[in-house]
Write a protein that holds these residues in place. Structure first.
Motif, PDB file in Angstrom:
ATOM      1  N   GLN A  23       0.849  -1.187   0.000  1.00 38.70           N
ATOM      2  CA  GLN A  23       0.000   0.000   0.000  1.00 38.70           C
ATOM      3  C   GLN A  23       0.888   1.241   0.000  1.00 38.70           C
ATOM      4  O   GLN A  23       2.074   1.171   0.238  1.00 38.70           O
ATOM      5  N   SER A  24       0.295   2.400  -0.254  1.00 40.73           N
ATOM      6  CA  SER A  24       1.077   3.634  -0.260  1.00 40.73           C
ATOM      7  C   SER A  24       1.247   4.208   1.142  1.00 40.73           C
ATOM      8  O   SER A  24       2.016   5.133   1.344  1.00 40.73           O
ATOM      9  N   GLN A  25       0.554   3.686   2.121  1.00 43.27           N
ATOM     10  CA  GLN A  25       0.616   4.156   3.488  1.00 43.27           C
ATOM     11  C   GLN A  25       1.941   3.763   4.138  1.00 43.27           C
ATOM     12  O   GLN A  25       2.522   2.733   3.805  1.00 43.27           O
ATOM     13  N   LYS A  26       2.389   4.575   5.108  1.00 44.52           N
ATOM     14  CA  LYS A  26       3.617   4.231   5.836  1.00 44.52           C
ATOM     15  C   LYS A  26       3.380   3.031   6.732  1.00 44.52           C
ATOM     16  O   LYS A  26       2.348   2.905   7.375  1.00 44.52           O
ATOM     17  N   GLY A  27       4.377   2.169   6.778  1.00 39.14           N
ATOM     18  CA  GLY A  27       4.323   1.009   7.660  1.00 39.14           C
ATOM     19  C   GLY A  27       4.764   1.382   9.061  1.00 39.14           C
ATOM     20  O   GLY A  27       5.240   2.493   9.317  1.00 39.14           O
ATOM     21  N   PRO A  28       4.628   0.449   9.979  1.00 36.03           N
ATOM     22  CA  PRO A  28       4.970   0.725  11.372  1.00 36.03           C
ATOM     23  C   PRO A  28       6.476   0.722  11.632  1.00 36.03           C
ATOM     24  O   PRO A  28       7.242   0.089  10.916  1.00 36.03           O
ATOM     25  N   VAL A  29       6.863   1.434  12.670  1.00 34.95           N
ATOM     26  CA  VAL A  29       8.199   1.302  13.245  1.00 34.95           C
ATOM     27  C   VAL A  29       8.044   0.255  14.334  1.00 34.95           C
ATOM     28  O   VAL A  29       7.167   0.361  15.204  1.00 34.95           O
ATOM     29  N   ILE A  30       8.876  -0.769  14.266  1.00 32.91           N
ATOM     30  CA  ILE A  30       8.783  -1.896  15.192  1.00 32.91           C
ATOM     31  C   ILE A  30      10.031  -1.893  16.060  1.00 32.91           C
ATOM     32  O   ILE A  30      11.109  -2.290  15.613  1.00 32.91           O
ATOM     33  N   ALA A  31       9.886  -1.385  17.277  1.00 38.05           N
ATOM     34  CA  ALA A  31      11.004  -1.336  18.209  1.00 38.05           C
ATOM     35  C   ALA A  31      11.208  -2.715  18.806  1.00 38.05           C
ATOM     36  O   ALA A  31      10.257  -3.351  19.267  1.00 38.05           O
ATOM     37  N   VAL A  32      12.435  -3.170  18.795  1.00 35.90           N
ATOM     38  CA  VAL A  32      12.788  -4.453  19.384  1.00 35.90           C
ATOM     39  C   VAL A  32      13.671  -4.144  20.592  1.00 35.90           C
ATOM     40  O   VAL A  32      14.730  -3.538  20.453  1.00 35.90           O
ATOM     41  N   VAL A  33      13.187  -4.518  21.769  1.00 33.24           N
ATOM     42  CA  VAL A  33      13.896  -4.205  23.010  1.00 33.24           C
ATOM     43  C   VAL A  33      14.053  -5.473  23.836  1.00 33.24           C
ATOM     44  O   VAL A  33      13.303  -6.427  23.680  1.00 33.24           O
ATOM     45  N   GLY A  34      15.030  -5.449  24.710  1.00 38.26           N
ATOM     46  CA  GLY A  34      15.244  -6.579  25.604  1.00 38.26           C
ATOM     47  C   GLY A  34      16.648  -6.531  26.158  1.00 38.26           C
ATOM     48  O   GLY A  34      17.495  -5.766  25.695  1.00 38.26           O
ATOM     49  N   PRO A  35      16.918  -7.352  27.148  1.00 41.50           N
ATOM     50  CA  PRO A  35      18.232  -7.341  27.793  1.00 41.50           C
ATOM     51  C   PRO A  35      19.327  -7.910  26.893  1.00 41.50           C
ATOM     52  O   PRO A  35      19.055  -8.608  25.920  1.00 41.50           O
ATOM     53  N   SER A  36      20.556  -7.608  27.244  1.00 37.34           N
ATOM     54  CA  SER A  36      21.711  -8.168  26.538  1.00 37.34           C
ATOM     55  C   SER A  36      21.629  -9.680  26.546  1.00 37.34           C
ATOM     56  O   SER A  36      21.300 -10.289  27.564  1.00 37.34           O
ATOM     57  N   GLY A  37      21.900 -10.274  25.387  1.00 43.14           N
ATOM     58  CA  GLY A  37      21.925 -11.722  25.283  1.00 43.14           C
ATOM     59  C   GLY A  37      20.599 -12.361  24.935  1.00 43.14           C
ATOM     60  O   GLY A  37      20.528 -13.568  24.730  1.00 43.14           O
ATOM     61  N   VAL A  38      19.550 -11.570  24.842  1.00 39.15           N
ATOM     62  CA  VAL A  38      18.226 -12.139  24.578  1.00 39.15           C
ATOM     63  C   VAL A  38      18.049 -12.520  23.105  1.00 39.15           C
ATOM     64  O   VAL A  38      17.173 -13.304  22.772  1.00 39.15           O
ATOM     65  N   GLY A  39      18.878 -11.967  22.227  1.00 40.10           N
ATOM     66  CA  GLY A  39      18.804 -12.323  20.812  1.00 40.10           C
ATOM     67  C   GLY A  39      18.045 -11.329  19.956  1.00 40.10           C
ATOM     68  O   GLY A  39      17.450 -11.697  18.946  1.00 40.10           O
ATOM     69  N   LYS A  40      18.091 -10.059  20.332  1.00 41.15           N
ATOM     70  CA  LYS A  40      17.388  -9.021  19.554  1.00 41.15           C
ATOM     71  C   LYS A  40      17.891  -8.959  18.120  1.00 41.15           C
ATOM     72  O   LYS A  40      17.090  -8.983  17.174  1.00 41.15           O
ATOM     73  N   ASP A  41      19.206  -8.891  17.944  1.00 41.85           N
ATOM     74  CA  ASP A  41      19.772  -8.783  16.596  1.00 41.85           C
ATOM     75  C   ASP A  41      19.469 -10.026  15.769  1.00 41.85           C
ATOM     76  O   ASP A  41      19.097  -9.933  14.601  1.00 41.85           O
ATOM     77  N   SER A  42      19.599 -11.191  16.381  1.00 38.47           N
ATOM     78  CA  SER A  42      19.296 -12.436  15.662  1.00 38.47           C
ATOM     79  C   SER A  42      17.841 -12.474  15.231  1.00 38.47           C
ATOM     80  O   SER A  42      17.524 -12.874  14.107  1.00 38.47           O
ATOM     81  N   LEU A  43      16.947 -12.055  16.113  1.00 37.85           N
ATOM     82  CA  LEU A  43      15.522 -12.048  15.783  1.00 37.85           C
ATOM     83  C   LEU A  43      15.231 -11.071  14.645  1.00 37.85           C
ATOM     84  O   LEU A  43      14.531 -11.413  13.688  1.00 37.85           O
ATOM     85  N   MET A  44      15.791  -9.886  14.718  1.00 38.28           N
ATOM     86  CA  MET A  44      15.540  -8.893  13.662  1.00 38.28           C
ATOM     87  C   MET A  44      16.070  -9.380  12.319  1.00 38.28           C
ATOM     88  O   MET A  44      15.385  -9.254  11.292  1.00 38.28           O
ATOM     89  N   GLU A  45      17.271  -9.935  12.306  1.00 36.65           N
ATOM     90  CA  GLU A  45      17.844 -10.440  11.052  1.00 36.65           C
ATOM     91  C   GLU A  45      17.002 -11.579  10.487  1.00 36.65           C
ATOM     92  O   GLU A  45      16.767 -11.653   9.283  1.00 36.65           O
ATOM     93  N   ALA A  46      16.516 -12.470  11.343  1.00 35.59           N
ATOM     94  CA  ALA A  46      15.683 -13.586  10.891  1.00 35.59           C
ATOM     95  C   ALA A  46      14.339 -13.091  10.363  1.00 35.59           C
ATOM     96  O   ALA A  46      13.829 -13.619   9.367  1.00 35.59           O
ATOM     97  N   LEU A  47      13.783 -12.077  10.991  1.00 36.97           N
ATOM     98  CA  LEU A  47      12.518 -11.503  10.511  1.00 36.97           C
ATOM     99  C   LEU A  47      12.683 -10.906   9.121  1.00 36.97           C
ATOM    100  O   LEU A  47      11.835 -11.094   8.245  1.00 36.97           O
ATOM    101  N   VAL A  48      13.769 -10.193   8.897  1.00 38.92           N
ATOM    102  CA  VAL A  48      14.014  -9.574   7.585  1.00 38.92           C
ATOM    103  C   VAL A  48      14.227 -10.651   6.518  1.00 38.92           C
ATOM    104  O   VAL A  48      13.738 -10.516   5.397  1.00 38.92           O
ATOM    105  N   ARG A  49      14.938 -11.720   6.866  1.00 35.45           N
ATOM    106  CA  ARG A  49      15.127 -12.820   5.907  1.00 35.45           C
ATOM    107  C   ARG A  49      13.802 -13.498   5.572  1.00 35.45           C
ATOM    108  O   ARG A  49      13.583 -13.937   4.451  1.00 35.45           O
TER     109      ARG A  49
END
Length: 190
Positions: free
Chosen positions: A4-30
């Motif tokens: 759609q032409s509408q803007k999509g959401p900003v999805i903040a990913v938060v959590g403590p060190s070691g929880v796997g934020k970066d891994s989760l974000m990379e897997a979601l994008v893939r």
């Protein structure tokens, strides 16, 4: 998926060190072509490792901040972090943008970005301890400090906050996160 032409959401990913934020974000994008990963600008040496980020010095960060380069910026742990205004370009056509944010700026981000979702990534304490120990960046005392901080609550007033358990297989967390993103009141456009 149709866009759609509408803007999509900003999805903040938060959590403590070691929880796997970066891994989760990379897997979601893939897993989903309608999700983008926003690179942060950080006053951290490029060889420091961890997430994929744009490293700048203190003076350059200050210049970028003064010129209005950032949609959002903050200081934490002796570093400065910035989210470039390019985030709005990535949100075109209903695409969601994943960004690793500090809990301290979540309410501010909620006011800046009209479609804002917070994914609070969690994991059982023993899983966090094992991950922190395995990555080898912290000594045992620092691992214990990080574990103690892991249970700190997020700020009150977040309108769209969802918990994602990343204690088990990453694929399970991806499924849970995508279900939330697509079921949210202003979801990524499918």
């Amino acid at each position: 998926m149709t866009l759609q032409s509408q803007k999509g959401p900003v999805i903040a990913v938060v959590g403590p060190s070691g929880v796997g934020k970066d891994s989760l974000m990379e897997a979601l994008v893939r897993a989903d072509k309608n999700l983008h990963l926003m690179r942060r600008v950080i006053t951290r040496a490029p060889e420091a490792g961890g997430e994929d980020y744009d490293a700048v010095g203190e003076a350059e960060f200050a210049d970028l901040e003064a010129s209005g380069h950032f949609a959002l910026y903050w200081a934490a742990h002796g570093l400065h972090y910035g989210i470039p205004r390019q985030i709005d370009d990535l949100r075109q056509n209903g695409r969601g943008v994943l960004v690793n944010l500090s809990r301290a700026v979540l309410l501010q981000a909620q006011e800046i970005f009209e479609d804002f979702i917070v994914l609070s990534v969690t994991a059982r304490p023993e899983v966090l301890a094992e991950r922190l120990t395995r990555r080898g960046r912290e000594d045992s005392a620092e691992v214990q400090r990080r574990l103690a901080r892991a249970s700190r609550p997020l700020p009150a007033g977040l309108r769209r906050l969802y918990q994602i358990d990343n204690s088990a297989a990453l694929a399970d967390a991806v499924i849970s996160a995508r279900a939330v993103i697509y079921a949210a009141p202003s979801p990524v456009r499918a």
